[in-house]
Design a protein around this motif. Structure first.
Motif, mmCIF file in Angstrom:
data_model
loop_
_atom_site.group_PDB
_atom_site.id
_atom_site.type_symbol
_atom_site.label_atom_id
_atom_site.label_comp_id
_atom_site.label_asym_id
_atom_site.label_seq_id
_atom_site.Cartn_x
_atom_site.Cartn_y
_atom_site.Cartn_z
ATOM 1 N N ALA A 276 -2.175 -127.388 46.014
ATOM 2 C CA ALA A 276 -3.213 -128.009 45.191
ATOM 3 C C ALA A 276 -4.559 -127.329 45.417
ATOM 4 C CB ALA A 276 -3.310 -129.503 45.497
ATOM 5 N N ILE A 277 -4.878 -127.002 46.652
ATOM 6 C CA ILE A 277 -6.142 -126.326 46.951
ATOM 7 C C ILE A 277 -6.159 -124.926 46.343
ATOM 8 C CG2 ILE A 277 -7.532 -125.350 48.819
ATOM 9 C CD1 ILE A 277 -6.696 -127.770 50.518
ATOM 10 N N VAL A 278 -5.029 -124.233 46.399
ATOM 11 C CA VAL A 278 -4.948 -122.904 45.775
ATOM 12 C C VAL A 278 -5.165 -123.015 44.272
ATOM 13 C CG1 VAL A 278 -3.454 -120.940 45.294
ATOM 14 C CG2 VAL A 278 -3.470 -121.942 47.575
ATOM 15 N N VAL A 279 -4.620 -124.050 43.641
ATOM 16 C CA VAL A 279 -4.825 -124.261 42.204
ATOM 17 C C VAL A 279 -6.310 -124.423 41.896
ATOM 18 C CG1 VAL A 279 -4.476 -125.886 40.310
ATOM 19 C CG2 VAL A 279 -2.555 -125.203 41.710
ATOM 20 N N SER B 216 -1.169 -116.136 45.786
ATOM 21 C CA SER B 216 -2.375 -115.304 45.751
ATOM 22 C C SER B 216 -2.077 -113.816 45.585
ATOM 23 C CB SER B 216 -3.189 -115.518 47.037
ATOM 24 O OG SER B 216 -2.431 -115.192 48.188
ATOM 25 N N PHE B 217 -0.814 -113.459 45.441
ATOM 26 C CA PHE B 217 -0.427 -112.049 45.370
ATOM 27 C C PHE B 217 -1.042 -111.387 44.141
ATOM 28 C CE2 PHE B 217 2.487 -108.418 45.308
ATOM 29 C CZ PHE B 217 2.565 -108.149 46.673
ATOM 30 N N PRO B 218 -1.499 -110.136 44.270
ATOM 31 C CA PRO B 218 -2.117 -109.441 43.127
ATOM 32 C C PRO B 218 -1.143 -109.248 41.973
ATOM 33 C CG PRO B 218 -2.620 -108.319 45.196
ATOM 34 C CD PRO B 218 -1.574 -109.348 45.506
ATOM 35 N N ARG B 219 -1.705 -108.998 40.811
ATOM 36 C CA ARG B 219 -0.905 -108.750 39.612
ATOM 37 C C ARG B 219 -0.088 -107.477 39.767
ATOM 38 N NH1 ARG B 219 -0.482 -112.636 35.530
ATOM 39 N NH2 ARG B 219 0.137 -111.672 33.588
ATOM 40 N N LEU B 220 1.103 -107.487 39.196
ATOM 41 C CA LEU B 220 1.988 -106.329 39.266
ATOM 42 C C LEU B 220 2.202 -105.744 37.873
ATOM 43 C CD1 LEU B 220 4.712 -107.725 41.705
ATOM 44 C CD2 LEU B 220 2.845 -106.177 42.270
ATOM 45 N N ILE C 251 7.141 -106.265 34.752
ATOM 46 C CA ILE C 251 7.271 -106.247 36.216
ATOM 47 C C ILE C 251 6.696 -107.528 36.810
ATOM 48 C CG2 ILE C 251 6.564 -105.076 38.337
ATOM 49 C CD1 ILE C 251 6.665 -102.447 36.839
ATOM 50 N N ASN C 252 5.559 -107.945 36.280
ATOM 51 C CA ASN C 252 4.990 -109.198 36.780
ATOM 52 C C ASN C 252 5.855 -110.379 36.375
ATOM 53 O OD1 ASN C 252 2.374 -110.283 38.129
ATOM 54 N ND2 ASN C 252 2.734 -111.659 36.403
ATOM 55 N N GLY C 253 6.502 -110.277 35.222
ATOM 56 C CA GLY C 253 7.437 -111.327 34.821
ATOM 57 C C GLY C 253 8.589 -111.452 35.798
ATOM 58 N N ILE C 254 9.073 -110.316 36.280
ATOM 59 C CA ILE C 254 10.123 -110.343 37.305
ATOM 60 C C ILE C 254 9.600 -111.014 38.567
ATOM 61 C CG2 ILE C 254 11.488 -108.902 38.868
ATOM 62 C CD1 ILE C 254 12.678 -109.015 36.119
ATOM 63 N N ASN D 223 -4.189 -114.341 41.828
ATOM 64 C CA ASN D 223 -3.591 -114.079 40.525
ATOM 65 C C ASN D 223 -2.455 -114.990 40.142
ATOM 66 O OD1 ASN D 223 -1.928 -112.411 38.429
ATOM 67 N ND2 ASN D 223 -3.956 -111.477 38.525
ATOM 68 N N HIS D 224 -1.629 -115.397 41.075
ATOM 69 C CA HIS D 224 -0.441 -116.182 40.728
ATOM 70 C C HIS D 224 -0.580 -117.654 41.079
ATOM 71 C CE1 HIS D 224 1.099 -112.026 40.694
ATOM 72 N NE2 HIS D 224 1.906 -112.475 39.766
ATOM 73 N N GLY D 225 -1.818 -118.151 41.101
ATOM 74 C CA GLY D 225 -2.029 -119.559 41.416
ATOM 75 C C GLY D 225 -1.347 -120.504 40.446
ATOM 76 N N TYR D 226 -1.102 -120.038 39.225
ATOM 77 C CA TYR D 226 -0.450 -120.882 38.232
ATOM 78 C C TYR D 226 0.976 -121.255 38.632
ATOM 79 C CZ TYR D 226 1.267 -116.229 36.872
ATOM 80 O OH TYR D 226 1.808 -114.965 36.883
ATOM 81 N N LEU D 227 1.587 -120.458 39.517
ATOM 82 C CA LEU D 227 2.953 -120.761 39.955
ATOM 83 C C LEU D 227 3.011 -122.016 40.823
ATOM 84 C CD1 LEU D 227 4.338 -117.203 40.821
ATOM 85 C CD2 LEU D 227 4.801 -118.584 38.783
ATOM 86 N N ALA D 228 1.855 -122.519 41.251
ATOM 87 C CA ALA D 228 1.848 -123.767 42.011
ATOM 88 C C ALA D 228 2.477 -124.897 41.209
ATOM 89 C CB ALA D 228 0.418 -124.131 42.411
ATOM 90 N N VAL D 229 2.294 -124.885 39.887
ATOM 91 C CA VAL D 229 2.897 -125.919 39.053
ATOM 92 C C VAL D 229 4.415 -125.874 39.156
ATOM 93 C CG1 VAL D 229 3.243 -126.703 36.678
ATOM 94 C CG2 VAL D 229 0.963 -126.042 37.454
ATOM 95 N N ASP D 230 4.986 -124.673 39.134
ATOM 96 C CA ASP D 230 6.429 -124.524 39.250
ATOM 97 C C ASP D 230 6.909 -124.960 40.635
ATOM 98 O OD1 ASP D 230 6.901 -122.711 36.635
ATOM 99 O OD2 ASP D 230 5.083 -122.092 37.663
ATOM 100 N N PHE D 231 6.085 -124.704 41.646
ATOM 101 C CA PHE D 231 6.406 -125.184 42.989
ATOM 102 C C PHE D 231 6.385 -126.707 43.029
ATOM 103 C CE2 PHE D 231 4.994 -126.515 47.253
ATOM 104 C CZ PHE D 231 6.039 -126.007 48.008
ATOM 105 N N PHE D 232 5.391 -127.321 42.374
ATOM 106 C CA PHE D 232 5.334 -128.784 42.311
ATOM 107 C C PHE D 232 6.592 -129.350 41.648
ATOM 108 C CE2 PHE D 232 0.440 -128.439 42.057
ATOM 109 C CZ PHE D 232 0.336 -128.478 43.431
#
Length: 378
Positions: A26-29, A257-261, A269-272, A49-58
């Motif tokens: 939640a804090i990363v979001v 927080s990983f950078p964009r690929l 590649i980032n989709g993978i 960059n990948h903070g949006y994936l927190a929703v999928d983790f939730f």
């Protein structure tokens, strides 16, 4: 496991590290959203960059926790009881978040939100009342300019899908065998990979609008992680005692927080990365969190606080973020100053979340639980 904040005296003991991981995500979001204004709408330039994936983790964590909390209780609990409990757990803060969104709405006026200036008070009141129900509004009723299904509090879209998952859980998913559930998880995983690698932006961002393509994204993002979380709880034997808090927390932060690929030329590649993070890494993180045990008294308190405020932080931070966006846009605030103010706002959001939890959410949930439920599950 220890008991975290709960309105139900018969709630099962919580996985303390999983609660803490929810708070970390939640804090990363919040940080992801604060810095989003500086990306100029370019996903590749997005910080954290990948903070949006927190929703999928939730979503995956929710599937795991729902299976743990309820799937051996259906001989003692009715469907009506289940829905009462979910409404009591989630809806008070939804109402709080929508109210905060209404209070903050006109302070967000800027070119960033082109419809605010032309929105009447009566329109705002109508959208607020609809928001209290969590019924999504179509783009034609948008009052901000982003076509959000909940324009007063954008992240509430994920709560709309959470409710859908809970309905599907109680009516269908809980009745499925592990074999059938495994097949559905596999099919949903394929759909998730397809979404990620064919996305025009090279990611799985989306789901917040009541439009066909956005709904497809939202349901695709929901189904794999939620069902995978359920399956993980069914097939994995949880043996507590290992010290996994730092490892699981570190893995989660790295993924988010990983950078964009791939850059602009190889978006797939980032989709993978997105799909494999959800399909492979998040189950490992949740498993590590489930088997872990926090022995230090200080860390136990930290984990409990992180878990308790995770939902309030998530559901109230965006109305404040809207104002931050307007301030940055209207005044051409440079990144350095924006980060400094953003950190101060983050601290304030955490404090407000804790106050809302203790003075509003917990007392109201306790009253509702005592009034409308029977706490007799074992």
């Amino acid at each position: 496991m220890v008991r975290a904040s709960s309105a139900f005296s018969d709630s099962k003991r919580h996985f303390l590290i999983l609660d803490a991981l929810r708070g970390i995500a939640a804090i990363v979001v919040v940080l992801f959203h604060f810095l989003e204004v500086y990306s100029g709408g370019d996903h590749i330039k997005q910080f954290i960059n990948h903070g949006y994936l927190a929703v999928d983790f939730f979503f995956m964590l929710s599937g795991f926790v729902m299976a743990h909390a309820y799937d051996d209780r259906w001989n003692k609990m009715t469907v009506k009881d289940f829905f009462k409990r979910r409404l009591i757990r989630l809806h008070p803060m939804i109402i709080f978040g929508m109210t905060l969104g209404a209070i903050c709405f006109y302070f967000g006026e800027s070119t960033f939100f082109p419809k605010i200036a032309d929105t009447s008070v009566w329109q705002l009141i109508l959208i607020t009342l609809i928001g209290y129900t969590l019924i999504p509004v179509p783009p034609s009723m948008d009052i901000r300019g982003w076509s959000e299904m909940h324009p007063l509090n954008g992240p509430a879209w994920s709560l709309f899908f959470e409710y859908f998952a809970n309905i599907l859980h109680v009516l269908v998913l809980r009745k499925l065998s592990k074999t059938i559930l495994s097949v559905l998880v596999f099919m949903a995983g394929i759909a998730l990979v397809h979404l990620a690698v064919t996305s025009p932006n090279g990611d799985i961002i989306g789901g917040w609008s009541l439009e066909p393509e956005q709904l497809r994204i939202g349901f695709t993002r929901l189904m794999f992680p939620y069902m995978a979380g359920m399956l993980l709880r069914r097939v994995v034997t949880v043996v507590e005692g290992r010290n996994t808090f730092l490892l699981s927390g570190f893995l989660l932060v790295v993924v988010l927080s990983f950078p964009r690929l791939g850059g602009y030329d190889n978006l797939w590649i980032n989709g993978i990365y997105d799909s494999l993070s959800v399909i492979l890494v998040f189950p490992v993180v949740i498993y590590l969190g489930a088997i872990g045990k926090v022995k230090s008294g200080i860390f136990q308190k930290i984990c409990m606080v992180l878990g308790d405020i995770s939902y309030p932080i998530y559901i109230i931070h965006f109305p404040i973020t809207y104002i931050f966006y307007a301030w940055v846009t209207n005044n051409n605030i440079p990144l350095g100053q924006g980060v400094l103010i953003g950190m101060l706002i983050l601290i304030g959001t955490v404090i407000l979340s804790f106050i809302a939890l203790k003075k509003y959410d917990e007392p109201l949930r306790n009253w509702l639980a005592n009034r409308f439920t029977t706490n007799n599950l074992k």
